[in-house]
Write a protein that holds these residues in place. Structure first.
Motif, short mmCIF file in Angstrom:
data_model
loop_
_atom_site.label_atom_id
_atom_site.label_comp_id
_atom_site.label_asym_id
_atom_site.label_seq_id
_atom_site.Cartn_x
_atom_site.Cartn_y
_atom_site.Cartn_z
N UNK A 96 -6.02 58.79 -42.63
CA UNK A 96 -5.69 59.21 -41.22
C UNK A 96 -4.33 59.98 -41.10
N UNK A 97 -3.40 59.29 -41.83
CA UNK A 97 -2.31 59.99 -41.83
C UNK A 97 -2.08 61.57 -42.19
N UNK A 151 6.93 60.67 -53.73
CA UNK A 151 5.70 61.45 -53.24
C UNK A 151 4.79 60.52 -52.77
N UNK A 152 3.80 60.80 -52.24
CA UNK A 152 2.75 59.89 -51.45
C UNK A 152 1.27 60.51 -51.89
N UNK A 153 0.56 59.39 -52.44
CA UNK A 153 -0.83 59.84 -52.58
C UNK A 153 -1.68 58.26 -52.57
N UNK A 154 -2.99 58.40 -52.81
CA UNK A 154 -3.64 57.01 -52.90
C UNK A 154 -3.17 56.06 -53.98
N UNK A 155 -2.68 56.76 -55.06
CA UNK A 155 -2.16 55.98 -56.13
C UNK A 155 -0.83 55.14 -55.79
N UNK A 203 8.93 64.20 -51.11
CA UNK A 203 9.94 64.10 -52.05
C UNK A 203 10.80 62.71 -51.77
N UNK A 204 9.84 62.15 -51.30
CA UNK A 204 10.64 60.52 -51.00
C UNK A 204 10.16 59.54 -51.89
N UNK A 205 10.88 58.47 -52.01
CA UNK A 205 10.20 57.14 -52.68
C UNK A 205 9.58 56.45 -51.48
N UNK A 258 -4.91 49.96 -45.78
CA UNK A 258 -4.00 50.89 -46.13
C UNK A 258 -4.32 52.23 -46.63
N UNK A 259 -5.42 52.21 -47.23
CA UNK A 259 -5.92 53.46 -47.87
C UNK A 259 -6.51 54.41 -46.48
#
Lengths: 251, 510
Positions: free
Chosen positions: B64-65, B35-39, B85-87, B58-59
């Motif tokens: 923006x993404x 998954x993807x989040x700021x952390x 669901x991705x690494x 990056x943040x």
């Protein structure tokens, strides 16, 4: 020796019968001509000999040196020495004539169990043959048949024939669309290839070509069958009388 | 049975499992959670030991993404990608950054050896190990002779999953002043250069995939060629996706300073997997005054199996900026792999008299879908561009050329020549050409030529009558078809590419 026995063939897609029982024997060393009106099956016979799969052989057999070639693909037949000089040679963009000749020669040699030629050997071999036919180095560099004139294309067919050294040469209306000079060059090239180990089948509409390539026998093909066989003088007769006797129609 | 019919039968029974790079390497790896989040973005940045500004960058991209939508205008059909669901980070364990070749996990090296392409690189990889043993000062000759002996050599940056594992020939390049390293290393060693140029060609919010890449890219290559230097050897990056469910997001940044020249080649492969793998790279090229960059790609990602299962989803943003006058950027690409290709290497012709080139061979077979092309944006005066695109579709594939040529109001004297040729093999595939031409300056001259042809039964019969097998005949005809483009590839890779074309079309003929 080429033996065609009671050969029947139709168009694979719709079953239209074109060849209706052809019997023909060409011993090695002989040149036979096939003449006939439009739609008589001349080109079909040439394609069936070369193994084009748009036609289906429904009956009969084709033997080359005693072996049936019916089940062989076009490339296997080529390896057995069958060569067809096309009425309409194909253009192959981006493939230099030299590259094509080399690929073809090496493919055939490989299938015949012969060694591939090295680059210098090959160049020497082709240049000598090309010079005989008045094919320039510049033409050998150009993509095969692309932008070639009718005469150049036919000359290229004869060059390919002389490079691949086939034993059964089928020339399908090689004279069509050529002027007198071009016919002479092509005929001379073909005549040079006559030899005791080679059989030739020359398909033409006109007697003219046969002044240059003098046949041992002339066959008249009409309605999918050989209607008459004679010596070279038969061609002259046909030139006068036309094909009406064989088609049942006035010319 | 007509030859074309046979071709179709063959394609039906196509054995894409022949893909010879489909092996998997068992190497322990370290991953960020799915998954993807700021952390996750913070995690990646921290792993790389990046400066604070980079994390902020990056943040910013990540935010923006989140606001962007996936583009849907391409002629591509694929199941929705679950980005949660991705690494987003995977690194071979124990690898913190580029090392000398001796320290690299032998299994990794073995993997690259097994890949076998380009063959040239293997020799060099071996050569590098030798070079590492004696001290460089023992080398018989230095300077000009040393450079001469480098000719024909290729320096490589190898990227495994998301991490650059090795860069070769660094010392030799350093002598010429050329910086060639992983982008992580560049961030540590040359932060001022990265900061100055990163995102100046492809901004963070350029598009959905570029924004994603900007947020999570973990590595890639960095090249800087100083003013007046002609890079003494070919540079090359070799990309390999190994890990399951892992997106690969590499970022490449190449800067050719005034009057310099560099030629760069990238190669890509991946293991065979049933699930699709996402690859979203960004490549930025910057050519300053009188500089020239030649960028070549041989893309051979896993294309999926015979039923269209698996394969790489390749969403790539590649753009070059001819920033200086008289600069030149040339893209050459050979696309044979990937289930989905979404890729438009482009040139912004900003400097006066600058020149952009795009040479492309895109081959699709099986169920592959390609939507690829280029953009030539003419901004400066007397800018010229040239596009030669060759699409070859076989099997049940769809192959689209999509290209934009535009001239800005001030682009007086802009000229473009475009040639798009498509070749169809069989009758279950499709080729499409979608050109966009926009001229806002009346002096602009755009030429567009396009052809679509088919390898006809007549052509095949002609070739086979001369003794060639159907497969040899197709390879010959296709190689003739792509000849204009092939000759733009670096010499070392031409022969391999010709072979690759043959392999890619295997099973497409009877």
């Amino acid at each position: 020796m080429l033996e065609i026995k009671n050969l029947h063939a139709c168009i694979a897609d719709d079953g239209t019968e074109i060849l209706r029982g052809i019997d023909l024997v060409i011993p090695k060393g002989e040149v036979h001509a096939i003449m006939g009106p439009n739609g008589s099956g001349k080109s079909t016979l040439a394609y069936v000999l070369a193994g084009r799969d748009d036609y289906e052989v429904t009956e009969g057999d084709i033997l080359w040196n005693g072996e049936s070639i019916l089940e062989m693909g076009p490339d296997e037949r080529a390896a057995k020495g069958v060569f067809l000089a096309f009425q309409y040679p194909m253009e192959i963009p981006g493939v230099a004539t030299m590259t094509f000749l080399r690929a073809a020669l090496n493919a055939v040699r490989k299938k015949r169990g012969e060694k591939e030629l090295t680059t210098p050997e090959f160049l020497k071999f082709v240049r000598a043959k090309a010079a005989e036919l008045g094919v320039s180095d510049e033409m050998l560099k150009r993509p095969l048949n692309v932008g070639f004139s009718g005469g150049e294309k036919k000359r290229m067919e004869i060059l390919q024939m002389s490079v691949l050294e086939p034993t059964l040469c089928v020339l399908d209306e090689t004279d069509s669309g050529l002027d007198i000079d071009a016919i002479r060059i092509v005929s001379e090239g073909t005549t040079k290839l006559r030899g005791p180990d080679r059989a030739m089948l020359v398909i033409t509409h006109y007697q003219r070509l046969l002044n240059y390539i003098v046949p041992d026998k002339v066959h008249v093909l009409a309605k999918g069958r050989i209607q008459k066989t004679g010596g070279k003088e038969l061609a002259l007769e046909l030139e006068k009388s036309g094909y009406a006797d064989f088609t049942g129609q006035a010319a | 049975m007509a030859a074309v019919q046979e071709t179709i039968e063959q394609v039906k029974s196509i054995d894409v499992d022949k893909y010879k790079y489909g092996f998997e390497t068992e190497i322990e790896s370290e991953k960020a959670p799915r998954g993807l989040n700021e952390d996750i973005v913070r995690f990646i940045s921290e792993k790389k030991g990046e400066p604070a500004w980079m994390l902020e960058w990056r943040l910013d991209a990540y935010r923006r993404w989140r606001a962007l939508k996936e583009p849907t205008w391409a002629k591509l059909h694929y199941p929705k990608i679950d980005f949660e669901d991705l690494y987003y980070y995977s690194a071979p364990k124990g690898t913190t950054g580029p090392k000398s070749l001796d320290e690299v996990d032998p299994q990794l090296l073995e993997t690259y050896a097994k890949l076998g392409i380009p063959l040239k690189e293997q020799e060099i990889l071996a050569g590098v190990r030798k070079a590492g043993e004696p001290s460089p000062s023992n080398a018989p000759s230095e300077g000009a002779d040393g450079y001469a002996s480098m000719k024909g050599k290729v320096a490589i940056d190898a990227v495994f999953d998301s991490v650059s594992v090795v860069t070769t020939f660094k010392k030799e390049l350093a002598k010429a002043g050329v910086i060639f390293c992983s982008i992580s290393e560049a961030l540590r060693e040359h932060p001022e250069l990265v900061k100055k140029y990163l995102g100046t060609v492809v901004p963070q919010s350029d598009n959905f995939y570029a924004a994603l890449n900007s947020a999570v890219f973990s590595d890639g290559s960095f090249v800087y060629v100083p003013p007046g230097v002609r890079c003494p050897m070919e540079l090359s990056t070799y990309f390999r996706i190994n890990e399951k469910d892992t997106g690969q997001f590499e970022r490449t940044l190449i800067i050719a300073d005034k009057g310099s020249y560099v030629s760069y080649l990238e190669g890509c492969t991946a293991p065979m997997r049933d699930e699709n793998q996402l690859h979203a790279a960004v490549v930025e090229l910057i050519a300053l005054d009188d500089a020239e960059i030649k960028y070549s790609t041989v893309q051979n990602w896993y294309p999926g199996d015979k039923d269209g299962k698996g394969g790489i989803f390749n969403f790539v943003t590649k753009r070059g900026d001819c920033r200086g006058k008289n600069s030149k950027i040339s893209w050459t690409q050979v696309e044979t792999g990937s289930a989905i290709t979404w890729k438009y290497p482009s040139c912004i012709l900003r400097g006066d008299n600058s020149r952009g080139e795009f040479y492309s061979i895109a081959i699709s077979n099986g169920y592959q879908q390609v939507d690829s092309g280029t953009k030539m944006i003419h901004l400066g005066r007397n800018t010229t561009s040239r596009i030669i695109s060759k699409g070859i579709a076989a099997g049940k594939s769809q192959n689209t050329y999509r290209g934009l040529v535009s001239a800005h109001r001030k682009a007086t004297g802009a000229r473009n020549f475009t040639n798009c040729d498509s070749l169809l093999i069989g009758d279950k595939c499709g080729a499409h050409t979608v050109p966009y031409l926009e001229a806002r300056n009346s002096s602009a001259q755009f030429e567009h030529e396009a052809t679509t042809s088919k390898i006809s039964d007549n052509m095949l019969f002609y070739c086979t009558q001369r003794g060639l097998s159907s497969e040899e005949a197709i390879a010959l005809v296709v190689n003739g078809f792509v000849r204009d483009v092939l000759q733009h590839l670096p010499m070392e890779f031409m022969a391999e590419t010709q072979k690759l074309i043959g392999i890619s079309l295997e099973g497409s003929v009877g």
